[in-house]
Design an enzyme around this catalytic site. Structure first.
Site, PDB file in Angstrom:
ATOM      1  N   SER A 236       0.842  -1.197   0.000  1.00  0.00           N
ATOM      2  CA  SER A 236       0.000   0.000   0.000  1.00  0.00           C
ATOM      3  C   SER A 236       0.871   1.239   0.000  1.00  0.00           C
ATOM      4  O   SER A 236       1.960   1.241   0.582  1.00  0.00           O
ATOM      5  CB  SER A 236      -0.909   0.020   1.235  1.00  0.00           C
ATOM      6  OG  SER A 236      -1.627   1.236   1.309  1.00  0.00           O
TER       7      SER A 236
ATOM      8  N   TYR B  67      -2.009   0.254  10.485  1.00  0.00           N
ATOM      9  CA  TYR B  67      -2.185  -0.276   9.127  1.00  0.00           C
ATOM     10  C   TYR B  67      -0.916  -0.059   8.308  1.00  0.00           C
ATOM     11  O   TYR B  67      -0.394  -0.997   7.685  1.00  0.00           O
ATOM     12  CB  TYR B  67      -3.373   0.401   8.460  1.00  0.00           C
ATOM     13  CG  TYR B  67      -3.576   0.011   7.017  1.00  0.00           C
ATOM     14  CD1 TYR B  67      -3.954  -1.283   6.677  1.00  0.00           C
ATOM     15  CD2 TYR B  67      -3.385   0.931   5.985  1.00  0.00           C
ATOM     16  CE1 TYR B  67      -4.141  -1.649   5.350  1.00  0.00           C
ATOM     17  CE2 TYR B  67      -3.576   0.576   4.667  1.00  0.00           C
ATOM     18  CZ  TYR B  67      -3.945  -0.711   4.350  1.00  0.00           C
ATOM     19  OH  TYR B  67      -4.119  -1.076   3.040  1.00  0.00           O
TER      20      TYR B  67
END
Length: 246
Positions: free
Chosen positions: A142, A155
């Site tokens: 990501s 995250y």
């Protein structure tokens, strides 16, 4: 071995979004795909669509937090198609919130899926790749790990842990057997926000996805680019964002 046609590719998180788009694209280009996800209804439907279009697909219920499930996914590829050329590690969840909210349950879930799930895939696939003399790990990471923002600390931490892991594995694997690729998408129109508990944050992210996000096939094309390279070419990292994402 170069190109995509004839390769056997296992995909985690294949029930929707990036995983589904990757399965469809690779199968259309001649790969045999082994689909892993928890939602068996979606997996079965996707495998049926690929077969109806003339492709080769096998559906295997897979929870990446369970090592035995990843071993089962790899075993299914070997049993059905005789080998495994690529493992696409796509399964992931996001539970974004300020660290001060102390969402320990969410932290644990992200560590289990985003980090431990990748490690389980490596543990299942690497011995097969070594025995075959070649193999490719393509892992969806990501851009959250590249630009740190509030509410995404844990995250982003899980994604950067995976990025570090894959770079170390690459350096340990310079004998030409294993290739590793990290793919870092920005906003993509997926169900990733579904796991966010706070309804305001969840809706904000969904709105950004709707107005800004890439279609999942954009990431699938990046996966295909990495997979189609010949065995002596390693695409280490690919970052792709919507052109309007800051």
């Amino acid at each position: 071995m170069s190109g995509i046609s004839g390769k056997v590719v296992a995909i985690t998180g294949a029930g929707s979004g990036i995983g589904e788009a990757t399965a469809v694209r690779l199968a259309a280009r001649g790969a045999s795909v082994v689909l892993g996800a928890r939602r068996t209804d979606r997996l079965t439907a996707l495998a049926g669509r690929i077969r109806d279009a003339g492709g080769h697909a096998e559906a295997v219920p897979t929870d990446v937090t369970r090592l035995e499930d990843l071993r089962g996914l790899v075993a299914a590829a070997l049993d059905r198609f005789g080998r495994l050329d690529v493992l696409v590690g796509n399964a992931g969840i996001a539970r974004t919130a300020p660290v001060a909210d102390l969402d320990v349950e969410g932290w644990d879930a992200m560590i289990d899926v985003n980090v431990r799930g990748v490690l389980h895939g490596i543990a299942a696939a690497l011995p097969v790749f070594r025995e075959q003399g070649r193999g490719h790990l393509v892992t969806v990471v990501s851009t959250s790990g590249l630009k740190i923002t509030p509410t995404q600390a844990v995250y982003a931490g899980t994604k950067n842990a995976v990025r570090t892991l894959l770079e170390a594995l690459r350096q340990e694997s310079t004998d030409g057997v294993l290739r590793t690729t990290s793919i870092s998408p920005g906003f993509v129109k997926t169900g990733l926000a579904d796991h966010i508990n706070d309804p305001t944050t969840r809706e904000q992210i969904r709105q950004r996805m709707r107005t800004l996000g890439l279609e999942p096939d954009a990431v699938a094309r990046a996966v295909a680019f990495a997979v189609e390279q010949p065995d002596d070419v390693e695409i280490g990292d690919i970052t792709l964002r919507p052109t309007r994402q800051d």
